[in-house]
Write a protein that holds these residues in place. Sequence first.
Motif, PDB file in Angstrom:
ATOM      1  N   LEU A  28      21.148  -3.619  41.845  1.00  0.00           N
ATOM      2  CA  LEU A  28      22.380  -4.192  41.196  1.00  0.00           C
ATOM      3  C   LEU A  28      21.673  -5.513  40.635  1.00  0.00           C
ATOM      4  N   GLN A  29      20.729  -6.053  41.271  1.00  0.00           N
ATOM      5  CA  GLN A  29      20.239  -7.294  40.470  1.00  0.00           C
ATOM      6  C   GLN A  29      19.451  -6.845  39.249  1.00  0.00           C
ATOM      7  N   ARG A  30      18.733  -5.909  39.144  1.00  0.00           N
ATOM      8  CA  ARG A  30      18.077  -5.410  38.155  1.00  0.00           C
ATOM      9  C   ARG A  30      18.979  -5.024  36.927  1.00  0.00           C
ATOM     10  N   VAL A  31      20.125  -4.328  37.427  1.00  0.00           N
ATOM     11  CA  VAL A  31      20.881  -4.022  36.153  1.00  0.00           C
ATOM     12  C   VAL A  31      21.646  -5.323  35.607  1.00  0.00           C
ATOM     13  N   THR A  32      22.161  -6.120  36.469  1.00  0.00           N
ATOM     14  CA  THR A  32      22.701  -7.211  35.953  1.00  0.00           C
ATOM     15  C   THR A  32      21.875  -8.279  35.058  1.00  0.00           C
ATOM     16  N   ASN A  33      20.566  -8.157  35.597  1.00  0.00           N
ATOM     17  CA  ASN A  33      19.510  -9.168  34.949  1.00  0.00           C
ATOM     18  C   ASN A  33      18.982  -8.217  33.926  1.00  0.00           C
ATOM     19  N   SER A  34      19.307  -7.272  33.359  1.00  0.00           N
ATOM     20  CA  SER A  34      18.769  -6.273  32.429  1.00  0.00           C
ATOM     21  C   SER A  34      18.733  -6.964  31.050  1.00  0.00           C
ATOM     22  N   ARG A  35      17.855  -6.462  30.408  1.00  0.00           N
ATOM     23  CA  ARG A  35      18.007  -6.998  28.893  1.00  0.00           C
ATOM     24  C   ARG A  35      19.051  -6.137  28.031  1.00  0.00           C
ATOM     25  N   ARG A  36      19.285  -4.995  28.350  1.00  0.00           N
ATOM     26  CA  ARG A  36      20.353  -4.249  27.789  1.00  0.00           C
ATOM     27  C   ARG A  36      21.709  -5.023  28.003  1.00  0.00           C
ATOM     28  N   ILE A  37      22.012  -5.471  29.346  1.00  0.00           N
ATOM     29  CA  ILE A  37      23.436  -6.184  29.635  1.00  0.00           C
ATOM     30  C   ILE A  37      23.353  -7.704  28.790  1.00  0.00           C
ATOM     31  N   ASP A  38      21.868  -8.048  28.796  1.00  0.00           N
ATOM     32  CA  ASP A  38      22.050  -9.420  28.183  1.00  0.00           C
ATOM     33  C   ASP A  38      22.138  -9.531  26.839  1.00  0.00           C
TER      34      ASP A  38
END
Length: 144
Positions: free
Chosen positions: A8-18
């Motif tokens: 979850l942390q990796r997804v929410t902090n991902s470059r894609r989401i950013d």
Amino acid sequence: MKDAIVALQRVTNSRRIDARRVERSGVPLGLVATGVLYQVVERGPARARLLADQCRMQPAALSRQLRILEAGGYIERAPDPADGRCTLIRATAEGKAAHVRIQVADDQIFAAHLAGWHEREIVLLADLLERLVVDLRAPAAPGR
């Protein structure tokens, strides 16, 4: 469970989401600068040292983010009325407006991903995540 939290942390902090957040909000700030702006807007003016603690950052790392935010016109430094030798970091009108646009973009991104969820599932997830954060921030009991 740990794997799910890390994922979850990796997804929410991902470059894609950013990148999606930047595209939807029109605010060209990275995740770290966005987090610092969030603290300044939500908690009000603060000295850099307190802000570093609030953001859980080293002062040198915070200084870089403050330079980015100041150059973009999102924050400004003002004399501390309690001690004229110190300065406070505060959000500008542009910073407050950018913060709102970022929050709206985040809401839209999450809503799109949770569109197939029932409202009660979303409420339950939010409640459990808030409880998890509180429990993880609390000092561990002996033997835990």
